[in-house]
Design a protein around this motif. Structure first.
Motif, mmCIF file in Angstrom:
data_model
loop_
_atom_site.group_PDB
_atom_site.id
_atom_site.type_symbol
_atom_site.label_atom_id
_atom_site.label_comp_id
_atom_site.label_asym_id
_atom_site.label_seq_id
_atom_site.Cartn_x
_atom_site.Cartn_y
_atom_site.Cartn_z
ATOM 1 N N LYS A 1 -16.228 -47.509 -16.649
ATOM 2 C CA LYS A 1 -16.199 -47.286 -18.094
ATOM 3 C C LYS A 1 -14.825 -46.806 -18.556
ATOM 4 O O LYS A 1 -14.336 -47.223 -19.611
ATOM 5 C CB LYS A 1 -17.277 -46.289 -18.500
ATOM 6 C CG LYS A 1 -18.673 -46.862 -18.365
ATOM 7 C CD LYS A 1 -19.730 -45.864 -18.766
ATOM 8 C CE LYS A 1 -21.107 -46.501 -18.633
ATOM 9 N NZ LYS A 1 -22.179 -45.617 -19.052
ATOM 10 N N GLU B 1 -12.532 -49.776 -18.593
ATOM 11 C CA GLU B 1 -12.812 -50.621 -19.754
ATOM 12 C C GLU B 1 -12.265 -49.976 -21.025
ATOM 13 O O GLU B 1 -11.651 -50.650 -21.866
ATOM 14 C CB GLU B 1 -14.320 -50.863 -19.886
ATOM 15 C CG GLU B 1 -14.667 -51.771 -21.056
ATOM 16 C CD GLU B 1 -16.158 -51.978 -21.268
ATOM 17 O OE1 GLU B 1 -16.492 -52.721 -22.211
ATOM 18 O OE2 GLU B 1 -16.992 -51.412 -20.515
ATOM 19 N N LEU B 2 -12.461 -48.667 -21.180
ATOM 20 C CA LEU B 2 -11.963 -47.954 -22.353
ATOM 21 C C LEU B 2 -10.451 -48.096 -22.475
ATOM 22 O O LEU B 2 -9.927 -48.451 -23.533
ATOM 23 C CB LEU B 2 -12.364 -46.478 -22.268
ATOM 24 C CG LEU B 2 -11.838 -45.577 -23.383
ATOM 25 C CD1 LEU B 2 -12.376 -45.996 -24.744
ATOM 26 C CD2 LEU B 2 -12.186 -44.117 -23.079
ATOM 27 N N ARG C 1 -17.003 -50.614 -29.463
ATOM 28 C CA ARG C 1 -17.341 -50.591 -28.039
ATOM 29 C C ARG C 1 -16.679 -49.391 -27.350
ATOM 30 O O ARG C 1 -17.298 -48.733 -26.516
ATOM 31 C CB ARG C 1 -16.925 -51.908 -27.361
ATOM 32 C CG ARG C 1 -17.093 -51.921 -25.865
ATOM 33 C CD ARG C 1 -18.548 -51.779 -25.433
ATOM 34 N NE ARG C 1 -18.622 -51.643 -23.984
ATOM 35 C CZ ARG C 1 -19.497 -50.881 -23.344
ATOM 36 N NH1 ARG C 1 -20.430 -50.209 -24.016
ATOM 37 N NH2 ARG C 1 -19.486 -50.797 -22.033
ATOM 38 N N ALA C 2 -15.442 -49.075 -27.708
ATOM 39 C CA ALA C 2 -14.745 -47.916 -27.126
ATOM 40 C C ALA C 2 -15.513 -46.634 -27.437
ATOM 41 O O ALA C 2 -15.680 -45.769 -26.566
ATOM 42 C CB ALA C 2 -13.316 -47.846 -27.646
ATOM 43 N N GLU D 1 -18.731 -46.404 -28.066
ATOM 44 C CA GLU D 1 -19.960 -46.454 -27.267
ATOM 45 C C GLU D 1 -19.711 -46.015 -25.824
ATOM 46 O O GLU D 1 -20.531 -45.312 -25.231
ATOM 47 C CB GLU D 1 -20.529 -47.875 -27.261
ATOM 48 C CG GLU D 1 -21.118 -48.313 -28.577
ATOM 49 C CD GLU D 1 -21.447 -49.800 -28.634
ATOM 50 O OE1 GLU D 1 -21.178 -50.537 -27.656
ATOM 51 O OE2 GLU D 1 -21.975 -50.237 -29.669
ATOM 52 N N ILE D 2 -18.576 -46.406 -25.260
ATOM 53 C CA ILE D 2 -18.239 -46.019 -23.882
ATOM 54 C C ILE D 2 -18.135 -44.499 -23.773
ATOM 55 O O ILE D 2 -18.726 -43.895 -22.869
ATOM 56 C CB ILE D 2 -16.935 -46.700 -23.415
ATOM 57 C CG1 ILE D 2 -17.141 -48.206 -23.247
ATOM 58 C CG2 ILE D 2 -16.430 -46.066 -22.121
ATOM 59 C CD1 ILE D 2 -15.841 -48.983 -23.073
ATOM 60 N N SER E 1 -21.498 -42.849 -24.078
ATOM 61 C CA SER E 1 -22.339 -43.031 -22.898
ATOM 62 C C SER E 1 -21.963 -42.074 -21.770
ATOM 63 O O SER E 1 -22.809 -41.685 -20.975
ATOM 64 C CB SER E 1 -22.280 -44.480 -22.403
ATOM 65 O OG SER E 1 -21.042 -44.750 -21.762
ATOM 66 N N LEU E 2 -20.720 -41.667 -21.714
ATOM 67 C CA LEU E 2 -20.286 -40.715 -20.692
ATOM 68 C C LEU E 2 -20.663 -39.269 -21.058
ATOM 69 O O LEU E 2 -20.789 -38.417 -20.190
ATOM 70 C CB LEU E 2 -18.780 -40.821 -20.466
ATOM 71 C CG LEU E 2 -18.332 -42.114 -19.801
ATOM 72 C CD1 LEU E 2 -16.820 -42.277 -19.887
ATOM 73 C CD2 LEU E 2 -18.797 -42.151 -18.342
#
Length: 144
Positions: free
Chosen positions: A70, A73-74, A135-136, A138-139, A142-143
């Protein structure tokens, strides 16, 4: 491979005007070489109708191995995204949210230290860039 040292600060509530913004949440993630196997996650929130953020709870620990994909991806997403010009002029992503990311490879921040003051940015995000920024966010959430 995720950076061995990095920090991420996500703040919800960055738009202001005459008065500075009142954040509704601030999430901080930190990884350092002092403890390379762990990402420390700290969250502060503000209850609706209250004037300030809660005191931070004790940091939560997330294994770097669980967060690595993650974080990669971020960082990859943020490298592709513009920031407003001048800094803090406008919330170009329209989510009333800022991300401040720092690692050895990248320092990226949308929204100024005092939030966004209601100006107009010379740079505007495209619809595709807005989706990537979403999306960033959301990442990071989620953490947390």
């Amino acid at each position: 491979m995720a950076p061995s040292e990095f920090f991420v600060v996500l703040q919800k509530g960055i738009t202001g005007g005459f008065a500075p913004p009142t954040p509704s949440a601030v999430y901080t993630l930190t990884a350092s070489s002092d403890n390379p196997a762990v990402v420390l996650v700290q969250a502060q929130t503000r209850e609706e109708g209250t004037p300030s953020l809660s005191d931070p709870l004790a940091p939560k620990e997330v294994a770097v191995s669980a967060a690595e994909g993650k974080i990669n991806e971020l960082e990859s997403i943020l490298k592709q995204l513009p920031v407003e010009v001048p800094t803090g002029s406008q919330d170009i992503y329209g989510l009333d949210t800022s991300i401040f990311f720092g690692s050895g490879d990248l320092e990226w921040r949308n929204g100024g230290p005092q939030g966004c003051g209601g100006g107009v940015s010379e740079v505007q995000a495209t619809d595709e860039q807005k989706e990537k920024f979403k999306r960033a966010v959301e990442i990071v959430e989620s953490l947390v």
